[in-house]
Motif scaffolding. Structure first.
Motif, short mmCIF file in Angstrom:
data_model
loop_
_atom_site.label_atom_id
_atom_site.label_comp_id
_atom_site.label_asym_id
_atom_site.label_seq_id
_atom_site.Cartn_x
_atom_site.Cartn_y
_atom_site.Cartn_z
N PHE A 48 0.71 -1.27 -0.01
CA PHE A 48 0.02 -0.04 -0.03
C PHE A 48 0.76 1.24 -0.10
O PHE A 48 2.12 1.23 0.46
CB PHE A 48 -0.91 -0.11 1.25
CG PHE A 48 -0.43 0.45 2.48
CD1 PHE A 48 -0.59 1.57 2.98
CD2 PHE A 48 0.20 -0.58 3.29
CE1 PHE A 48 -0.15 1.89 4.31
CE2 PHE A 48 0.90 -0.33 4.50
CZ PHE A 48 0.59 0.90 4.95
N SER A 49 0.39 2.05 -0.51
CA SER A 49 0.81 3.72 -0.61
C SER A 49 -0.04 4.69 0.08
O SER A 49 -1.43 4.51 -0.49
CB SER A 49 1.18 3.97 -1.90
OG SER A 49 1.74 5.23 -2.13
N VAL A 50 0.19 5.45 0.85
CA VAL A 50 -0.78 6.40 1.51
C VAL A 50 -0.25 7.85 1.54
O VAL A 50 1.07 7.99 1.83
CB VAL A 50 -1.24 5.72 2.68
CG1 VAL A 50 0.02 5.84 3.71
CG2 VAL A 50 -2.20 6.71 3.27
N VAL A 71 4.45 9.99 5.68
CA VAL A 71 4.63 8.74 5.33
C VAL A 71 5.32 7.98 6.31
O VAL A 71 5.37 6.95 6.70
CB VAL A 71 5.31 8.64 3.95
CG1 VAL A 71 5.85 7.28 3.81
CG2 VAL A 71 4.59 9.12 2.80
N ALA A 72 6.29 8.76 7.20
CA ALA A 72 7.02 8.21 8.30
C ALA A 72 6.22 7.82 9.21
O ALA A 72 6.39 6.98 9.88
CB ALA A 72 8.10 9.48 8.65
N ALA A 73 5.15 8.60 9.45
CA ALA A 73 4.03 8.21 10.47
C ALA A 73 3.38 7.03 10.29
O ALA A 73 3.38 5.97 11.15
CB ALA A 73 2.96 9.37 10.68
N ALA A 74 3.02 6.79 8.99
CA ALA A 74 2.40 5.58 8.62
C ALA A 74 3.51 4.42 8.85
O ALA A 74 3.05 3.20 9.36
CB ALA A 74 1.99 5.56 7.17
N THR A 87 9.63 -1.55 2.92
CA THR A 87 9.48 -0.36 2.31
C THR A 87 10.23 -0.08 1.18
O THR A 87 11.46 -0.36 1.46
CB THR A 87 9.39 0.78 3.69
OG1 THR A 87 8.43 0.64 4.54
CG2 THR A 87 8.93 1.92 3.00
N ASP A 88 9.85 0.27 0.11
CA ASP A 88 10.66 0.64 -0.91
C ASP A 88 9.97 2.20 -1.40
O ASP A 88 9.32 2.70 -0.45
CB ASP A 88 10.71 -0.47 -2.07
CG ASP A 88 9.43 -0.39 -2.79
OD1 ASP A 88 8.44 0.48 -2.86
OD2 ASP A 88 9.10 -1.45 -3.10
N ALA A 89 10.72 2.49 -2.53
CA ALA A 89 10.38 4.17 -2.76
C ALA A 89 8.99 4.23 -3.36
O ALA A 89 8.29 5.36 -3.01
CB ALA A 89 11.12 4.51 -4.03
#
Length: 156
Positions: A48-50, A71-74, A87-89
């Motif tokens: 997923f990406s958020v 994104v860091a919080a997720a 996690t990747d780009a």
């Protein structure tokens, strides 16, 4: 003018503009695929990406907060979950049971929601009951196949 008849079981009303209201049949076999209990009890991979958009809600992080802060919080929530993850780009992928994976994604999305008035979520899942270790297993099988291909073509 008369009103259209009420929808019968197994149908829904069409909401198309500029067309008469008419029942639309819903195929029962499609509905069963999503209610099958095995899909909710097996292992899955979810990528997923958020990301936030708009201005943050009152009392949320400052306007200077960046997308990478959200994104860091997720990602922090994903890593603290204890589930295998990567996690990747572009995506964060995690592995586990349906309920635990979806709970982590929900909490990560809520955390990002603190950084904007809207949240964009992209989700891709591989639901495969009875299989574990697929987060690394899929990549290992791919690398082996590439190695086998190199040997076969003489590029080793």
């Amino acid at each position: 003018m008369t009103s259209p008849p009420p929808a019968q079981a197994g149908t829904r009303q069409s909401k198309r503009r500029n067309s008469p209201t008419r029942p639309v049949h819903i195929a029962p076999q499609r509905a069963r695929a999503f209610s099958c209990p095995q899909w909710h009890t097996g292992q899955m991979l979810a990528a997923f990406s958020v990301a936030p958009s708009g201005t943050g809600p009152a009392g949320g992080p400052s306007a200077e907060a960046s997308v990478h802060d959200a994104v860091a919080a997720a990602v922090r929530i994903v890593r603290e979950s204890g589930l295998p993850n990567s996690t990747d780009a572009m995506f964060t992928t995690l592995e586990g049971e349906w309920d635990e994976v979806m709970d982590v994604i929900r909490r990560a999305t809520e955390a990002v929601g603190q950084y904007g008035s809207r949240v964009s979520l992209v989700l891709k899942a591989d639901i495969r009951p009875g299989h574990t270790g697929e987060l690394t297993g899929k990549v290992e099988r791919l690398e082996k196949a590439l190695g086998d291909l190199d040997e076969y073509s003489g590029h080793a």
